[in-house]
Design an enzyme around this catalytic site. Structure first.
Site, PDB file in Angstrom:
ATOM      1  N   SER A   1      40.770 -37.504  25.487  1.00  0.00           N
ATOM      2  CA  SER A   1      40.775 -38.883  25.961  1.00  0.00           C
ATOM      3  C   SER A   1      41.631 -39.793  25.081  1.00  0.00           C
ATOM      4  O   SER A   1      42.193 -40.777  25.563  1.00  0.00           O
ATOM      5  CB  SER A   1      39.345 -39.425  26.050  1.00  0.00           C
ATOM      6  OG  SER A   1      38.688 -39.345  24.807  1.00  0.00           O
TER       7      SER A   1
ATOM      8  N   HIS B   1      39.605 -43.393  21.313  1.00  0.00           N
ATOM      9  CA  HIS B   1      40.292 -44.219  22.311  1.00  0.00           C
ATOM     10  C   HIS B   1      41.132 -45.297  21.638  1.00  0.00           C
ATOM     11  O   HIS B   1      42.307 -45.504  21.978  1.00  0.00           O
ATOM     12  CB  HIS B   1      39.265 -44.877  23.231  1.00  0.00           C
ATOM     13  CG  HIS B   1      38.433 -43.907  24.005  1.00  0.00           C
ATOM     14  ND1 HIS B   1      37.299 -44.278  24.689  1.00  0.00           N
ATOM     15  CD2 HIS B   1      38.559 -42.572  24.194  1.00  0.00           C
ATOM     16  CE1 HIS B   1      36.770 -43.228  25.277  1.00  0.00           C
ATOM     17  NE2 HIS B   1      37.513 -42.174  24.982  1.00  0.00           N
TER      18      HIS B   1
END
Length: 206
Positions: A128, A181
């Protein structure tokens, strides 16, 4: 003169087509590798996560920066990353292999270093951070490049996927790694900044 302009346009279209084909092959191959690793990891009862997942603030964890995006907590985790990884990676690849590799490398390193420095102490896995890095790169590069087409693409992408940016916030991300992230997104912005055209080169071309 018209013939020269026509051949130039044809050459540009061929270049874009070649990049599109290359992007599909590279991103498809990378995602296929992730699924192969996921299958092997499942057969090994997730032992790869314990060995190669990223452990914050440990000496061995520095090496885990190279491996943690290749692993996932489960199949659903991988599936949630696969489609945006292909979409964003493909769009970046249309600008060329060097641009793609630079954006990917900075997203990878930015994500890993941020988790290593400020991670919550658990083991982090997943691609991610790469997704956030490639997405952030696509969002900001048009402003650095002064390209209205790239800015328009950024607006369209933001309208469609902008909500994922909430994943960089600690109180929104929940059980997922907001550090990965945030670091990935920061890496994507740095890559866009480094790849911006030089003023002198732009003037020479115009």
């Amino acid at each position: 003169m018209a013939g020269l302009m026509g051949s130039g346009g044809l050459g540009e279209r061929r270049t874009i087509a070649a990049r599109a084909k290359g992007g599909l092959l590279v991103l498809g191959g990378f995602v296929a590798l992730l699924f192969a690793i996921e299958l092997f990891n499942a057969l090994m009862l997730r032992s790869l996560n314990r060995t190669f997942g990223l452990r914050p603030r440990s000496a061995d964890g520095l090496l885990d920066i190279l491996t943690f995006p290749l692993l996932h907590a489960n199949l659903n985790h991988l599936l949630s990353n696969s489609l945006p990884l292909i979409i964003f990676g493909f769009l970046v690849f249309l600008s060329g292999l060097r641009v793609f590799m630079t954006a990917l490398a900075f997203s990878w390193l930015g994500s890993g270093l941020t988790v290593w420095l400020i991670g919550d102490g658990g083991i982090t896995v997943g691609a991610s951070g790469l997704v956030f890095g490639l997405f952030a790169f696509l969002l900001v590069r048009g402003f650095f490049n002064h390209s209205w087409r790239q800015i328009l693409l950024a607006v369209v992408l933001f309208m469609g996927y902008g909500s994922i940016l909430l994943g960089v916030l600690p109180f929104v991300a929940g059980y997922v790694s907001w550090q990965a992230h945030l670091g990935g997104a920061a890496g994507g912005v740095v890559a866009a900044l480094l790849l911006r055209p030089r003023g002198g080169v732009t003037g020479a071309r115009s």
